[in-house]
Scaffold this active site. Structure first.
Site, short mmCIF file in Angstrom:
data_model
loop_
_atom_site.label_atom_id
_atom_site.label_comp_id
_atom_site.label_asym_id
_atom_site.label_seq_id
_atom_site.Cartn_x
_atom_site.Cartn_y
_atom_site.Cartn_z
N GLU A 191 28.19 81.16 -36.98
CA GLU A 191 27.24 80.12 -37.40
C GLU A 191 26.71 79.39 -36.18
O GLU A 191 27.40 79.34 -35.16
CB GLU A 191 27.98 79.03 -38.21
CG GLU A 191 28.40 79.43 -39.56
CD GLU A 191 29.34 78.38 -40.17
OE1 GLU A 191 29.64 77.36 -39.53
OE2 GLU A 191 29.76 78.62 -41.30
N LYS A 248 26.30 76.30 -33.80
CA LYS A 248 27.08 75.08 -33.57
C LYS A 248 26.09 73.93 -33.43
O LYS A 248 25.35 73.86 -32.45
CB LYS A 248 27.94 75.22 -32.32
CG LYS A 248 28.87 74.05 -32.10
CD LYS A 248 29.86 74.40 -31.02
CE LYS A 248 30.91 73.34 -30.81
NZ LYS A 248 30.42 72.00 -30.65
N CYS A 302 30.26 48.02 0.63
CA CYS A 302 29.89 48.06 -0.79
C CYS A 302 28.48 47.49 -0.99
O CYS A 302 28.23 46.34 -0.59
CB CYS A 302 30.90 47.27 -1.61
SG CYS A 302 30.40 47.06 -3.32
N CYS A 338 28.74 44.04 -3.12
CA CYS A 338 29.32 42.77 -2.65
C CYS A 338 29.49 42.73 -1.13
O CYS A 338 29.94 41.72 -0.59
CB CYS A 338 30.66 42.52 -3.32
SG CYS A 338 31.95 43.65 -2.80
N CYS A 394 35.19 50.42 -3.10
CA CYS A 394 35.07 49.05 -2.62
C CYS A 394 36.45 48.42 -2.76
O CYS A 394 37.08 48.51 -3.82
CB CYS A 394 34.05 48.33 -3.50
SG CYS A 394 34.13 46.55 -3.37
N CYS A 429 34.76 42.23 -6.72
CA CYS A 429 33.39 42.74 -6.65
C CYS A 429 32.77 42.66 -8.05
O CYS A 429 33.35 43.15 -9.03
CB CYS A 429 33.44 44.19 -6.18
SG CYS A 429 31.87 45.05 -6.35
#
Ligand code: IVH
Length: 678
Positions: free
Chosen positions: A114, A116, A411, A414, A435, A440
């Site tokens: 069948e 799906k 990062c 921050c 980070c 942060c």
């Protein structure tokens, strides 16, 4: 009009409208004009307004909108909803057929293939033919009661049509709710125009629609359903073959898979899978594979299930679709664990049913390895619901003007330092830059969203938008702060009405009594997923017991290895995390585990796998399995190097041979009983 006359007219109208609904939504062959249908429908509404007693739950008037809910009730399925194992190659299909044939050596295997359907699995309960309850799959045992939303789907008959045979007293119908491809495209265009985030694919849009608390909004989405199976079937002679199930469902008024194949060998199955692949793009709904099922229920019963899936069925997944597009730029996303993930910002491109404008680049190593540069033409891929990913560069299209991406050394959110640790005490280097600042804002937001998520503490409303505002306004710094929020604080936020604020507070309140595993998962400890959190819940009575456990104790638990154990211990070694636990306790969150099972917890058989074969002298197979599982052991259906004991009875066959070949310890019932403590 007298009541008797009204009753008679009402019955006529209901019958007529149901007939037209079926012709329109299931047969796709309308029998009257839209105007004529509307006239009948309005006559029904007027009649019900005049004679309110005539309104029944299965009246066609009840489709378009019950009252909005504040939350979905959990509902237990009468029989579990299993999942399917996946295969991706012809070889695996052949192996599957051979495996089943080995389990049923004497049988001639008849298979059904069948499509799906890529939608949302749904269980519909009918009692004496009337649709009474519909639920999502949930964890397979318990799902969300989405009956009101499902009632808006015209392809679900309010009352089963007169089946040829006797109507079962209770029957569960299993199928897939989906949003047709065309409706998905339309809906997304509307969302973008309204400034909302578009859905990633039709499957998400169906899931999102079913999760709407207001059925009137759901009624505006043309959801549909295809059914392919049954759960319980009580009070009438159940079908004996899958073929019969499909015929029964069709006669009862449902749409069933539009094409199925009957096959007798692996080669026939592969041909059917291939044929389906050639036609599936023309279907009105998204498909991501083919499902192969054994036709005979007697044979199905013979070979049964593994822990999560039947042995008698398998899903064949078609290869992911790919597209080429231009990489415009690379941005960095900071996740809740501080991970810096490079994201490809793409020239929008249509791929497998949706428009893609972003894709993950995983990490810096991956970026280097694939030598992906800004300005490159790249190949992107989407497999089912997976987030689209950049597979590689189309080098022939490189012009020389592309630029290398310099991965940030701090990062971007921050400005803090980033480090390549795996986040545990070992300080091992991983591939992911993280980070190092736990405060942060991106991490704080991520942790809060994770805590509120459906699979964790399930706090409705705690998504990206609200969490972003809470953090930005300094109202919340960690998950414990949620439990101090006031109505005033929330109502003061942008685009936050008093009602939504109230609902959010109620969700927070309700989260206090969630089971321990959700809390453990919600903490977002690195490597502690929902499965591990549940395993902890089975072995420890309280949160405090988890954190009091040593690394050797933790690694005793199945599913908990060294990395996870270290991560848990490391997390709790940090004073800020211990303080967080204390504040959650003070906020009266539930710390106890409802899953706790002292005999399974670190039982003598914890982590040990048994295979039972042949006939045991006194114990039935299920009894032996129950005893082993009660002491924390696992019973598996097949022998491998990981098997600890094979318990062999009389007429043990190939499993015994395999155990001998692999050198697995073989014991008899007497020895098993000794191990079980007499
Ligand atoms: S049969 C015992 N048939 O695929 C499991 N499932 O990956 C019975 N699905 O959970 C499932 N089309 O939600 C079956 N024709 C089909 C299907 C189908 C889609 C979904 C279903 C299932 C998932 C497993």
């Amino acid at each position: 009009m007298t009541l008797a006359q009204a009753k008679a007219r009402h019955a006529r109208l209901v019958e007529e409208i149901r007939g037209h609904d079926h012709a329109y939504y299931v047969e796709a062959a309308p029998t009257i004009s839209d105007q004529a249908y509307d006239r009948l429908y309005h006559e029904l509404l007027d009649l019900e307004l005049q004679f309110p007693d005539l309104v029944t739950p299965d009246s066609p008037s009840q489709r378009v909108g019950g009252q909005p809910l504040t939350a979905f009730k959990p509902v237990q399925h009468l029989s579990p909803m299993m999942s399917l194992d996946n295969t991706y190659s012809q070889e695996e299909v052949r192996d599957f057929v051979a495996r089943v044939q080995r389990l049923i050596p004497e049988g001639k295997l008849e298979w059904i293939v069948e499509p799906k359907v890529d939608g949302v699995a749904i269980n519909l309960r009918f009692e004496n033919g009337v649709f009474t309850c519909g639920a999502t799959r949930g964890d397979g045992t318990t799902g969300d009661d989405v009956t009101s939303n499902l009632k808006t789907i015209r392809g679900i008959p309010g009352r089963l049509r007169g089946a040829a045979k006797k109507m079962p007293e209770v029957v569960e119908v299993r199928g897939e709710v989906y949003l047709p491809k065309a409706a998905f495209t339309r809906l997304n265009a509307e969302r973008v125009a309204a400034g909302d985030e578009p859905f990633a694919n039709p499957r998400n849009s169906a899931a999102g629609s079913l999760k709407q608390l207001d059925p009137r909004l759901v009624a505006k989405r043309p959801l549909d359903i295809i059914v392919y199976g049954l759960g319980v079937f009580q009070g009438a002679e159940p079908p004996k073959e899958h073929d019969e199930v499909l015929a029964w469902l069709k006669a009862a008024g449902f749409k069933t898979p539009e094409k199925t194949w009957k096959c007798y060998s692996a080669e026939e199955l592969l041909a059917a899978i291939n044929e389906l692949d050639g036609m599936r793009r023309k279907f009105l709904y998204e498909t991501d594979g083919a499902v192969i099922k054994l036709n005979s229920f007697a044979l199905r019963q013979k070979i049964g299930f593994t822990a999560k899936a039947p042995r008698w069925a398998i899903a064949y997944k078609y290869a992911a679709e790919q597209a080429e597009t231009k990489l415009k730029s690379i941005t960095i996303q900071v996740g809740r664990t501080g991970a810096l993930t490079p994201v490809a910002e793409l020239e929008p491109v249509f791929l497998a049913g949706s428009t893609i404008s972003r894709a993950t680049l995983h990490n810096e190593d991956e970026l280097r390895r694939k030598d992906i540069r800004v300005g490159d033409t790249v190949t992107i891929e989407k497999a089912g619901e997976v987030i689209p990913a950049v597979v590689g560069v189309v080098l022939t299209k490189r012009t020389g003007k592309e630029t290398k991406f310099v991965f940030p050394k701090t990062c971007p959110e921050c400005g803090s330092q980033v480090a390549r640790t795996d986040g545990n005490s070992s300080g091992e280097e991983g591939v992911v830059w993280r980070c190092v600042n736990p405060d942060c804002p991106a991490q704080v937001r991520g942790r809060l969203e994770h805590w509120c998520a459906r699979g964790a503490m399930d706090i409705e409303g705690g998504g990206e938008a609200l969490v972003g505002q809470l953090v930005k306004n300094g109202l919340v710094h960690d998950v414990a702060d949620l439990y101090k929020l006031t109505l005033d604080e929330l109502s003061g936020l942008e685009r936050m009405g008093e009602k939504s604020a109230q609902n959010f507070l109620e969700g927070i309140q309700a989260s206090k009594s969630r089971d321990m595993w959700r809390l453990m998962f919600g903490l977002g400890i690195l490597h502690v997923g929902a499965g591990v959190a549940k395993a902890l819940g089975k072995c420890f009575a309280t949160v405090d017991d988890v954190f009091a456990a040593s690394i050797p104790q933790l690694t005793e638990i199945e599913d908990v290895g060294e990395v996870i154990a270290h991560s848990l211990v490391h997390w709790h070694s940090e004073a800020r995390n211990r303080k967080l636990i204390d504040r959650l306790r003070a906020a009266e969150l539930n710390f106890k585990s409802a899953l706790y099972n002292p005999s399974a917890a670190l039982g003598p058989f914890a982590g040990k796998t048994f295979v039972l074969t042949g006939t045991l002298p006194t114990l039935k197979r299920e009894e032996a399995a129950a005893k082993i599982e009660a002491l924390g052991g696992k019973v598996s259906g097949s022998v491998s190097k990981k098997t600890d004991y094979v318990v062999a009875g009389e007429e043990a066959g190939s499993k015994l041979e395999k155990a001998q070949k692999l050198g697995v310890k073989i014991i008899d019932e007497e020895e098993l009983l000794k191990l079980l403590g007499g």
